[in-house]
Design a protein around this motif. Structure first.
Motif, PDB file in Angstrom:
ATOM      1  N   THR A  92     -49.540   9.079  -2.211  1.00 37.98           N
ATOM      2  CA  THR A  92     -48.221   9.582  -1.821  1.00 37.98           C
ATOM      3  C   THR A  92     -48.181  10.114  -0.397  1.00 37.98           C
ATOM      4  OG1 THR A  92     -48.640  11.802  -2.715  1.00 37.98           O
ATOM      5  CG2 THR A  92     -47.733  10.161  -4.227  1.00 37.98           C
ATOM      6  N   VAL A  93     -49.161  10.957  -0.049  1.00 36.63           N
ATOM      7  CA  VAL A  93     -49.190  11.542   1.289  1.00 36.63           C
ATOM      8  C   VAL A  93     -49.771  10.560   2.301  1.00 36.63           C
ATOM      9  CG1 VAL A  93     -50.131  13.414   2.701  1.00 36.63           C
ATOM     10  CG2 VAL A  93     -49.346  13.884   0.370  1.00 36.63           C
ATOM     11  N   GLY A  94     -50.840   9.856   1.902  1.00 40.77           N
ATOM     12  CA  GLY A  94     -51.517   8.964   2.829  1.00 40.77           C
ATOM     13  C   GLY A  94     -50.873   7.599   2.956  1.00 40.77           C
ATOM     14  N   PHE A  95     -50.988   6.774   1.913  1.00 41.71           N
ATOM     15  CA  PHE A  95     -50.447   5.414   1.953  1.00 41.71           C
ATOM     16  C   PHE A  95     -48.951   5.407   2.234  1.00 41.71           C
ATOM     17  CE2 PHE A  95     -53.505   2.528  -0.666  1.00 41.71           C
ATOM     18  CZ  PHE A  95     -54.596   3.029   0.021  1.00 41.71           C
ATOM     19  N   HIS A  96     -48.203   6.258   1.498  1.00 35.22           N
ATOM     20  CA  HIS A  96     -46.746   6.121   1.481  1.00 35.22           C
ATOM     21  C   HIS A  96     -46.056   6.850   2.626  1.00 35.22           C
ATOM     22  CE1 HIS A  96     -42.715   6.474  -0.869  1.00 35.22           C
ATOM     23  NE2 HIS A  96     -42.739   5.421  -0.079  1.00 35.22           N
ATOM     24  N   ARG A  97     -46.086   8.177   2.595  1.00 28.10           N
ATOM     25  CA  ARG A  97     -45.291   8.929   3.566  1.00 28.10           C
ATOM     26  C   ARG A  97     -45.886   8.870   4.973  1.00 28.10           C
ATOM     27  NH1 ARG A  97     -42.753  13.946  -0.025  1.00 28.10           N
ATOM     28  NH2 ARG A  97     -42.967  12.882  -2.047  1.00 28.10           N
ATOM     29  N   GLY A  98     -47.201   8.712   5.058  1.00 26.31           N
ATOM     30  CA  GLY A  98     -47.839   8.655   6.358  1.00 26.31           C
ATOM     31  C   GLY A  98     -47.929   7.256   6.921  1.00 26.31           C
ATOM     32  N   LEU A  99     -48.741   6.393   6.293  1.00 28.10           N
ATOM     33  CA  LEU A  99     -49.020   5.084   6.863  1.00 28.10           C
ATOM     34  C   LEU A  99     -47.855   4.110   6.750  1.00 28.10           C
ATOM     35  CD1 LEU A  99     -52.709   4.644   5.626  1.00 28.10           C
ATOM     36  CD2 LEU A  99     -51.917   5.208   7.932  1.00 28.10           C
ATOM     37  N   THR A 100     -47.119   4.144   5.651  1.00 33.00           N
ATOM     38  CA  THR A 100     -46.012   3.203   5.498  1.00 33.00           C
ATOM     39  C   THR A 100     -44.815   3.588   6.347  1.00 33.00           C
ATOM     40  OG1 THR A 100     -46.675   2.654   3.231  1.00 33.00           O
ATOM     41  CG2 THR A 100     -44.410   2.129   3.865  1.00 33.00           C
ATOM     42  N   HIS A 101     -44.411   4.854   6.288  1.00 32.41           N
ATOM     43  CA  HIS A 101     -43.135   5.260   6.886  1.00 32.41           C
ATOM     44  C   HIS A 101     -43.255   6.151   8.118  1.00 32.41           C
ATOM     45  CE1 HIS A 101     -40.868   3.393   3.680  1.00 32.41           C
ATOM     46  NE2 HIS A 101     -41.600   4.023   2.767  1.00 32.41           N
ATOM     47  N   GLY A 102     -44.447   6.564   8.469  1.00 30.97           N
ATOM     48  CA  GLY A 102     -44.585   7.390   9.668  1.00 30.97           C
ATOM     49  C   GLY A 102     -43.868   8.715   9.567  1.00 30.97           C
ATOM     50  N   GLY A 103     -43.922   9.353   8.382  1.00 31.60           N
ATOM     51  CA  GLY A 103     -43.259  10.640   8.206  1.00 31.60           C
ATOM     52  C   GLY A 103     -43.944  11.782   8.934  1.00 31.60           C
ATOM     53  N   TYR A 104     -45.144  11.556   9.430  1.00 29.30           N
ATOM     54  CA  TYR A 104     -45.880  12.552  10.197  1.00 29.30           C
ATOM     55  C   TYR A 104     -46.978  11.815  10.962  1.00 29.30           C
ATOM     56  CZ  TYR A 104     -49.281  11.932   6.476  1.00 29.30           C
ATOM     57  OH  TYR A 104     -50.173  11.368   5.600  1.00 29.30           O
ATOM     58  N   ARG A 105     -47.653  12.515  11.871  1.00 27.41           N
ATOM     59  CA  ARG A 105     -48.795  11.971  12.600  1.00 27.41           C
ATOM     60  C   ARG A 105     -49.998  12.841  12.296  1.00 27.41           C
ATOM     61  NH1 ARG A 105     -48.738  11.869  19.079  1.00 27.41           N
ATOM     62  NH2 ARG A 105     -48.700  14.121  18.650  1.00 27.41           N
ATOM     63  N   ALA A 106     -51.093  12.218  11.840  1.00 23.28           N
ATOM     64  CA  ALA A 106     -52.276  12.956  11.410  1.00 23.28           C
ATOM     65  C   ALA A 106     -53.415  12.778  12.399  1.00 23.28           C
ATOM     66  CB  ALA A 106     -52.717  12.481  10.031  1.00 23.28           C
ATOM     67  N   VAL A 107     -54.283  13.802  12.483  1.00 24.89           N
ATOM     68  CA  VAL A 107     -55.522  13.641  13.237  1.00 24.89           C
ATOM     69  C   VAL A 107     -56.364  12.575  12.537  1.00 24.89           C
ATOM     70  CG1 VAL A 107     -55.489  16.012  14.091  1.00 24.89           C
ATOM     71  CG2 VAL A 107     -56.677  15.489  11.951  1.00 24.89           C
ATOM     72  N   ARG A 108     -57.244  11.987  13.302  1.00 21.02           N
ATOM     73  CA  ARG A 108     -57.980  10.815  12.816  1.00 21.02           C
ATOM     74  C   ARG A 108     -58.749  11.069  11.522  1.00 21.02           C
ATOM     75  NH1 ARG A 108     -62.628   7.674  16.356  1.00 21.02           N
ATOM     76  NH2 ARG A 108     -63.109   6.036  14.830  1.00 21.02           N
ATOM     77  N   PRO A 109     -59.525  12.164  11.381  1.00 20.36           N
ATOM     78  CA  PRO A 109     -60.272  12.370  10.128  1.00 20.36           C
ATOM     79  C   PRO A 109     -59.356  12.479   8.905  1.00 20.36           C
ATOM     80  CG  PRO A 109     -61.140  13.785  11.854  1.00 20.36           C
ATOM     81  CD  PRO A 109     -59.870  13.203  12.378  1.00 20.36           C
ATOM     82  N   VAL A 110     -58.203  13.132   9.059  1.00 22.10           N
ATOM     83  CA  VAL A 110     -57.277  13.275   7.938  1.00 22.10           C
ATOM     84  C   VAL A 110     -56.657  11.929   7.594  1.00 22.10           C
ATOM     85  CG1 VAL A 110     -55.085  14.304   7.221  1.00 22.10           C
ATOM     86  CG2 VAL A 110     -56.816  15.702   8.368  1.00 22.10           C
TER      87      VAL A 110
END
Length: 333
Positions: A92-110
């Motif tokens: 939900t946080v990784g695949f979906h909201r982050g990588l799919t839709h760009g809902g936030y920008r994460a540091v590389r390790p996260v």
């Protein structure tokens, strides 16, 4: 300080809705698209898919038999809960909201850690998952959508058949989504490519971890086996069906307080909110796909948004696309 990976584009070409071509919203999808070519790999694809879908059900039956014999331990329940939360949030946080839709920008390790956690859910490699979901948004509930419950029309028989298709049947169609078109940003990311290639090993790891932890805690192979059963197979089965229910039930049952594109029937379904970590507030998500929070109304629990908020306060994510009152009001039906 770790470097930040570049954020996925706010709106990829795949997310720009193509114009409807004669689809009326009620008829079965036209059979105009050519079927994928058949080759020797089709049988292997269907076999692997069947194992992934059926094996957890077999394990669930075995779990019932073991429970009848009282072969379940507190550690099994704790391990299952921990693995469910970690892998579920990876989706939900990784695949979906982050990588799919760009809902936030994460540091590389996260970014990498979330991609690894999501891959351990047995739902496919990260690039394929993201490409398929972006395609779903590009063609929601009309021809081109890989898992719409309206594929066979809106009459009762078509709806029942469509619900089965949206829930699990689409996995057996071998209708590939080209990542070159739908996920070029991930193909260009060496970290995500590495996680994608490691998917088979991560599937083994998601089973080996509860097996090893159960054995270490209980000290016998029986404890390891029951941990594998509950925190491995049963946990995978439950998360599978919660995710698939968002594809099926959350396009058929529930409320639609927000406007979506033509033919898009995404709904909010509150009974799934906790198990899906907030993903079942699906109507708002389809109304505003890049929003980092899906449950925006009073009482709408959204654990995934809470995790993103925590990561933001820790300084591990930024550029979070939180919904504003004006933006939410503008999308009300």
């Amino acid at each position: 300080m770790p470097t930040r990976a570049s954020a996925p584009p706010t709106a990829t070409p795949a997310e720009k809705p193509p114009r409807p071509q004669g689809y009326d919203g009620t008829s079965p999808f036209p059979a105009g698209e050519p079927a994928p070519p058949r080759d020797s790999g089709d049988r292997l694809y269907v076999t692997v898919t069947a194992v992934i879908v059926v094996l957890p059900f077999v394990a669930l039956g075995l779990a019932g038999w073991l429970l009848w014999g009282s072969l379940i331990h507190p550690a099994d329940v704790v391990l299952a809960l921990v693995m469910y939360v970690l892998t579920g949030l990876g989706i939900t946080v990784g695949f979906h909201r982050g990588l799919t839709h760009g809902g936030y920008r994460a540091v590389r390790p996260v970014r990498v850690a979330l991609a690894v956690a999501g891959s351990m859910s047995f739902q496919g490699d990260v690039i394929g998952w993201v490409a398929t979901h972006r395609r779903h948004h590009a063609f929601t509930d009309r021809p081109g959508d890989p898992h719409s419950p309206y594929r066979y029309g809106t009459h009762l028989r078509g709806q029942l058949r469509g619900m089965l298709h949206a829930h699990v049947g689409w996995l057996f169609r071998n209708d590939p989504t080209p990542p070159e078109r739908y996920a070029p940003d991930l193909l260009a990311d060496p970290d995500i490519r590495a996680v994608s290639r490691a998917f088979p090993l991560l599937c083994l790891l998601t089973l080996a971890l509860p097996l090893g932890a159960g054995w270490a805690i209980g000290g016998t192979w029986v404890h390891g086996a029951t941990a594998l059963l509950w925190a491995g197979f049963v946990r995978i089965a439950l998360l599978h069906h919660v995710t698939w229910s968002v594809n099926s039930l959350c396009h058929m049952i529930g409320d639609r307080p927000f406007r979506t594109r033509r033919h898009d029937r995404a709904t909010n379904l509150w009974p799934l909110a906790l198990l899906s970590f907030g993903e079942s507030w699906h109507n708002l998500h389809h109304s505003d796909p890049t929003s980092a929070r899906h449950g925006v109304d009073r009482g709408q629990i959204d654990p995934s948004a809470g995790v993103i908020r925590l990561l933001e306060r820790l300084g591990w994510v930024d550029d979070v696309r939180w919904p504003t009152p004006a933006r939410v009001a503008d999308r009300r039906a």
